[in-house]
Design a protein around this motif. Sequence first.
Motif, PDB file in Angstrom:
ATOM      1  N   ARG A 100      23.700 -16.717 -13.463  1.00  0.00           N
ATOM      2  CA  ARG A 100      23.452 -18.073 -13.004  1.00  0.00           C
ATOM      3  C   ARG A 100      24.330 -19.087 -13.715  1.00  0.00           C
ATOM      4  O   ARG A 100      24.469 -20.219 -13.249  1.00  0.00           O
ATOM      5  CB  ARG A 100      21.984 -18.439 -13.216  1.00  0.00           C
ATOM      6  N   SER A 101      24.872 -18.680 -14.853  1.00  0.00           N
ATOM      7  CA  SER A 101      25.751 -19.573 -15.615  1.00  0.00           C
ATOM      8  C   SER A 101      27.126 -18.933 -15.699  1.00  0.00           C
ATOM      9  O   SER A 101      27.272 -17.824 -16.214  1.00  0.00           O
ATOM     10  CB  SER A 101      25.191 -19.819 -17.027  1.00  0.00           C
ATOM     11  N   GLN A 102      28.132 -19.630 -15.184  1.00  0.00           N
ATOM     12  CA  GLN A 102      29.487 -19.084 -15.130  1.00  0.00           C
ATOM     13  C   GLN A 102      30.475 -20.125 -15.647  1.00  0.00           C
ATOM     14  O   GLN A 102      30.453 -21.285 -15.226  1.00  0.00           O
ATOM     15  CB  GLN A 102      29.862 -18.697 -13.694  1.00  0.00           C
ATOM     16  N   LEU A 103      31.336 -19.679 -16.572  1.00  0.00           N
ATOM     17  CA  LEU A 103      32.386 -20.519 -17.133  1.00  0.00           C
ATOM     18  C   LEU A 103      33.718 -19.824 -16.938  1.00  0.00           C
ATOM     19  O   LEU A 103      33.786 -18.592 -16.834  1.00  0.00           O
ATOM     20  CB  LEU A 103      32.136 -20.769 -18.626  1.00  0.00           C
ATOM     21  N   ARG A 104      34.772 -20.595 -16.927  1.00  0.00           N
ATOM     22  CA  ARG A 104      36.125 -20.018 -16.862  1.00  0.00           C
ATOM     23  C   ARG A 104      36.963 -20.674 -17.938  1.00  0.00           C
ATOM     24  O   ARG A 104      36.983 -21.895 -18.067  1.00  0.00           O
ATOM     25  CB  ARG A 104      36.751 -20.225 -15.487  1.00  0.00           C
ATOM     26  N   PHE A 105      37.694 -19.822 -18.701  1.00  0.00           N
ATOM     27  CA  PHE A 105      38.476 -20.321 -19.829  1.00  0.00           C
ATOM     28  C   PHE A 105      39.888 -19.759 -19.747  1.00  0.00           C
ATOM     29  O   PHE A 105      40.099 -18.552 -19.637  1.00  0.00           O
ATOM     30  CB  PHE A 105      37.828 -19.908 -21.155  1.00  0.00           C
ATOM     31  N   ASN A 106      40.877 -20.663 -19.767  1.00  0.00           N
ATOM     32  CA  ASN A 106      42.275 -20.260 -19.805  1.00  0.00           C
ATOM     33  C   ASN A 106      43.035 -21.238 -20.695  1.00  0.00           C
ATOM     34  O   ASN A 106      42.426 -22.036 -21.418  1.00  0.00           O
ATOM     35  CB  ASN A 106      42.873 -20.194 -18.395  1.00  0.00           C
ATOM     36  N   PHE A 107      44.364 -21.186 -20.639  1.00  0.00           N
ATOM     37  CA  PHE A 107      45.156 -22.022 -21.538  1.00  0.00           C
ATOM     38  C   PHE A 107      44.993 -23.512 -21.226  1.00  0.00           C
ATOM     39  O   PHE A 107      45.353 -24.363 -22.032  1.00  0.00           O
ATOM     40  CB  PHE A 107      46.641 -21.621 -21.456  1.00  0.00           C
ATOM     41  N   GLU A 108      44.452 -23.863 -20.064  1.00  0.00           N
ATOM     42  CA  GLU A 108      44.216 -25.260 -19.714  1.00  0.00           C
ATOM     43  C   GLU A 108      42.892 -25.791 -20.270  1.00  0.00           C
ATOM     44  O   GLU A 108      42.654 -26.984 -20.276  1.00  0.00           O
ATOM     45  CB  GLU A 108      44.224 -25.427 -18.195  1.00  0.00           C
ATOM     46  N   GLY A 109      42.023 -24.893 -20.710  1.00  0.00           N
ATOM     47  CA  GLY A 109      40.740 -25.320 -21.249  1.00  0.00           C
ATOM     48  C   GLY A 109      39.577 -24.639 -20.561  1.00  0.00           C
ATOM     49  O   GLY A 109      39.731 -23.624 -19.873  1.00  0.00           O
ATOM     50  N   LEU A 110      38.399 -25.213 -20.735  1.00  0.00           N
ATOM     51  CA  LEU A 110      37.159 -24.633 -20.229  1.00  0.00           C
ATOM     52  C   LEU A 110      36.718 -25.335 -18.945  1.00  0.00           C
ATOM     53  O   LEU A 110      36.700 -26.559 -18.872  1.00  0.00           O
ATOM     54  CB  LEU A 110      36.054 -24.754 -21.285  1.00  0.00           C
ATOM     55  N   LYS A 111      36.377 -24.553 -17.935  1.00  0.00           N
ATOM     56  CA  LYS A 111      35.814 -25.073 -16.695  1.00  0.00           C
ATOM     57  C   LYS A 111      34.411 -24.509 -16.519  1.00  0.00           C
ATOM     58  O   LYS A 111      34.171 -23.337 -16.785  1.00  0.00           O
ATOM     59  CB  LYS A 111      36.659 -24.658 -15.487  1.00  0.00           C
ATOM     60  N   VAL A 112      33.498 -25.347 -16.057  1.00  0.00           N
ATOM     61  CA  VAL A 112      32.150 -24.903 -15.738  1.00  0.00           C
ATOM     62  C   VAL A 112      32.051 -24.726 -14.231  1.00  0.00           C
ATOM     63  O   VAL A 112      32.237 -25.676 -13.468  1.00  0.00           O
ATOM     64  CB  VAL A 112      31.089 -25.913 -16.237  1.00  0.00           C
ATOM     65  N   ILE A 113      31.766 -23.517 -13.792  1.00  0.00           N
ATOM     66  CA  ILE A 113      31.596 -23.240 -12.371  1.00  0.00           C
ATOM     67  C   ILE A 113      30.141 -23.460 -11.959  1.00  0.00           C
ATOM     68  O   ILE A 113      29.853 -24.105 -10.963  1.00  0.00           O
ATOM     69  CB  ILE A 113      32.034 -21.797 -12.038  1.00  0.00           C
ATOM     70  N   LYS A 114      29.250 -22.914 -12.754  1.00  0.00           N
ATOM     71  CA  LYS A 114      27.819 -23.066 -12.485  1.00  0.00           C
ATOM     72  C   LYS A 114      27.093 -22.927 -13.807  1.00  0.00           C
ATOM     73  O   LYS A 114      27.446 -22.094 -14.626  1.00  0.00           O
ATOM     74  CB  LYS A 114      27.353 -22.001 -11.486  1.00  0.00           C
ATOM     75  N   LEU A 115      26.061 -23.728 -14.005  1.00  0.00           N
ATOM     76  CA  LEU A 115      25.381 -23.726 -15.300  1.00  0.00           C
ATOM     77  C   LEU A 115      23.883 -23.896 -15.113  1.00  0.00           C
ATOM     78  O   LEU A 115      23.428 -24.815 -14.439  1.00  0.00           O
ATOM     79  CB  LEU A 115      25.909 -24.853 -16.193  1.00  0.00           C
ATOM     80  N   GLN A 116      23.159 -22.982 -15.704  1.00  0.00           N
ATOM     81  CA  GLN A 116      21.712 -23.103 -15.752  1.00  0.00           C
ATOM     82  C   GLN A 116      21.341 -23.651 -17.117  1.00  0.00           C
ATOM     83  O   GLN A 116      21.518 -22.997 -18.136  1.00  0.00           O
ATOM     84  CB  GLN A 116      21.029 -21.741 -15.548  1.00  0.00           C
ATOM     85  N   GLY A 117      20.799 -24.862 -17.165  1.00  0.00           N
ATOM     86  CA  GLY A 117      20.447 -25.475 -18.442  1.00  0.00           C
ATOM     87  C   GLY A 117      19.015 -25.927 -18.432  1.00  0.00           C
ATOM     88  O   GLY A 117      18.604 -26.748 -17.610  1.00  0.00           O
ATOM     89  N   GLY A 118      18.237 -25.396 -19.354  1.00  0.00           N
ATOM     90  CA  GLY A 118      16.829 -25.766 -19.423  1.00  0.00           C
ATOM     91  C   GLY A 118      16.105 -25.342 -18.155  1.00  0.00           C
ATOM     92  O   GLY A 118      16.267 -24.247 -17.651  1.00  0.00           O
ATOM     93  N   ARG A 119      15.312 -26.244 -17.575  1.00  0.00           N
ATOM     94  CA  ARG A 119      14.540 -25.914 -16.380  1.00  0.00           C
ATOM     95  C   ARG A 119      15.315 -26.205 -15.096  1.00  0.00           C
ATOM     96  O   ARG A 119      14.922 -25.812 -14.014  1.00  0.00           O
ATOM     97  CB  ARG A 119      13.236 -26.727 -16.364  1.00  0.00           C
ATOM     98  N   GLN A 120      16.398 -26.939 -15.235  1.00  0.00           N
ATOM     99  CA  GLN A 120      17.102 -27.392 -14.038  1.00  0.00           C
ATOM    100  C   GLN A 120      18.480 -26.767 -13.977  1.00  0.00           C
ATOM    101  O   GLN A 120      19.221 -26.753 -14.952  1.00  0.00           O
ATOM    102  CB  GLN A 120      17.214 -28.920 -14.046  1.00  0.00           C
ATOM    103  N   GLU A 121      18.829 -26.221 -12.850  1.00  0.00           N
ATOM    104  CA  GLU A 121      20.142 -25.619 -12.652  1.00  0.00           C
ATOM    105  C   GLU A 121      21.101 -26.649 -12.087  1.00  0.00           C
ATOM    106  O   GLU A 121      20.803 -27.336 -11.129  1.00  0.00           O
ATOM    107  CB  GLU A 121      20.034 -24.422 -11.714  1.00  0.00           C
ATOM    108  N   ARG A 122      22.273 -26.733 -12.746  1.00  0.00           N
ATOM    109  CA  ARG A 122      23.272 -27.698 -12.315  1.00  0.00           C
ATOM    110  C   ARG A 122      24.502 -26.980 -11.794  1.00  0.00           C
ATOM    111  O   ARG A 122      24.921 -25.970 -12.339  1.00  0.00           O
ATOM    112  CB  ARG A 122      23.657 -28.603 -13.497  1.00  0.00           C
ATOM    113  N   ASN A 123      25.117 -27.508 -10.745  1.00  0.00           N
ATOM    114  CA  ASN A 123      26.306 -26.919 -10.155  1.00  0.00           C
ATOM    115  C   ASN A 123      27.495 -27.852 -10.346  1.00  0.00           C
ATOM    116  O   ASN A 123      27.372 -29.062 -10.255  1.00  0.00           O
ATOM    117  CB  ASN A 123      26.098 -26.667  -8.659  1.00  0.00           C
ATOM    118  N   TYR A 124      28.645 -27.254 -10.590  1.00  0.00           N
ATOM    119  CA  TYR A 124      29.875 -27.996 -10.826  1.00  0.00           C
ATOM    120  C   TYR A 124      30.925 -27.499  -9.846  1.00  0.00           C
ATOM    121  O   TYR A 124      31.074 -26.294  -9.620  1.00  0.00           O
ATOM    122  CB  TYR A 124      30.391 -27.778 -12.261  1.00  0.00           C
TER     123      TYR A 124
END
Length: 519
Positions: A478-502
Motif C-alpha cells: 500500500r506504500s510505494q516509493l521510488r528512489f533514483n539519482f533525482e531524489g525520492l518520489k512517493v507513488i502511494k503512501l499509507q500513513g496512520g489511518r488515512q491512505e494518501r495517493n500521490y
Amino acid sequence: MPFLIFLMTVGVWTASGFIFSPWSLNQTSLGGVTYYYFSYQIWYIATGALLLVCFVSLPVLSFFHQSKTVQDKKASLSMKIISLCWACFGVLTLFQIAAGGLFLPTSQSIGSVADGLLFVLIAFALREPTILGRIVTSGETVSQAVYSNPSIDTIVLYNTESDRRNLVETFVKDGLATGQDVVCKVTKAEVPFYRAILKGAGLLGSSLGEHSVIIHPLETTVPSGEISSLPSSVSGERRELVDLDELDLDRCQDVIDKIMVPDSPPRSKHVGRIWALNVEGAHSGILDLLQRVNPTARVIDLAMQQDTFSSTFNVKHQDILGNRLLIEYEPTSDYEELVQKFVREFQANVEAVAIFTSAGSPIYRQFRDQRNISLFSFSTKTSSPARVSDEQVLLPERDTSLLLDAVDKLLQALSRKRIGIVFDVFTDIILSQGFEKAYGVLSSVVEMTESENASILVLINYDALEPRVLGAVQGLFRSQLRFNFEGLKVIKLQGGRQERNYDEERLSGVPEPSGGIVA
C-alpha cells in the motif's frame, strides 16, 4: 587438566580390559529358560566405578554448570536434561555390570526400559525445531534494543519532545535480564519523571534474582573512590544511566569527573553507561566533553533522528509503524543512504532493526560493521546457518525456506517489541529462481509481518525487472516509493489511518533542524 584426567582414566580402564580380559561368560536356567551373562572380576568393577565418578564429576557436571550460564530458558533446561540423562546412562551400565547374573532376567528388563525412557527424555530436550531458531533467539542484539557493551558507552541526545520512556524501560529490563544491577543517576528535578516511568512499567523496587533498580540523584554523587552512598545491594557488575539534563558545563565536568573515577582500580571491570543530555538547554561543549572522555561511545540522537527517515516524505515515525514500504531504486543511486536513515530512525526510537541482504551488496558493506543490528546475509561460503558475531548471521545463498524461517523466529523472539526489517534480497531471488517462487516468498513475508509491531522496507531494483513483474510486486504494498539519482518520489503512501495517493509527486528535501547540539 580435568579433561586430561578423564582421558587418562578412560585409557586405563580400556587398556586393562584388553590386556587382562577380566570377564567370563556364564549361563543359568530360570523356569526352563537359559540365560547367558558376563561376570567381572571385582577390581574391574572398581575401576568401572572410578570411571563413572570421573564421567559424572567432569564432563557431565561441566555441561550442567554451562547450562546455568545460558540466558535462553529452553536451551538451559534442555542442557540440564541431557546432562542428567548422561549420568543415568552411566549408573545403569555400572549396575548391569556389577549385578552380573543376579536378578536375571529382571535386571535386563529394567535396564532396557530405563534406557528407552532416557532416550525419550533426550528427544524431548532436543525438540526445538531448527538450528536457525536457536541462532536467532540466542543473539544479544535480538534480546537487547539498547546495546550496553562493557567497553563502549552510549550518548543519548534528547529534547522536550523526545520519547524517553522506551529508552529507560528497555535499558532497565535488559540490565536485569543480563544479571546486572541498574543505577539511574539523574538530577533531582528528573527523579519524579524516572520514578513514574519505572513505576508504570512495574520495575521500580522490583528485582530479578538478586539484582535491583536504584534511582540516585546526581547532586548526592559521592567523591571519587567512595561508593558507600549507593545501597549495599548494588555491587559487582552493574550498568548506569546518567542523565545530565540541562546542567551547565562546569557542573557537568564535575559530575563526569566523579563518576568516571570509580572505573579505575581497584574496580576491574568498566561500568556500562548511557549518558543522556537535553540538547535544548545544554551548552554545546558538553557533547564534546562526553565524547572526549568516551572516545568510542556511539551517539543516539532522539532529538533529531526519531523521524529522520519518515520526515523525508512528510510523516512521523508513528505513521510508518506497522507499515509495509516498497522502495523501487535505481542501482546507481545512493539508495543505501535512505536505508541508513530508516535504520537510524528505529535505533533513535530504541527499537530493534534487522536487515536481510546478500554478502557483498552495497547494503551489506554499509552495515556489516555497525552494532545493534541483526544482519542476515546470504552467502556462498556456508551450507547451513552460522553465526559470525552477535550482529551477523550467514545463511546459504538464495535459500528461501531459511529466509522465511529466520523471519518467523525473529518475529517470535521480538513478539512484544517493535522492529524495523529491511529486505534487500528479492531482486536476486526473482532473477535467480523465477518470479513465481519469489512472489510466493515475498507474499508470505508480507503476511507474516502483518503486525503493528513490525515495519518492513522492501528494496527492488526496478531497472532489472520487467514491467509485468514489477506491477505484480507493487500490488502487495500500500506504500510505494521510488528512489533514483533525482531524489525520492512517493507513488502511494499509507500513513496512520488515512491512505494518501500521490501522482508521482517529487518531495523536496526536508531541511535539517537548526539550533541545539547536533551529533
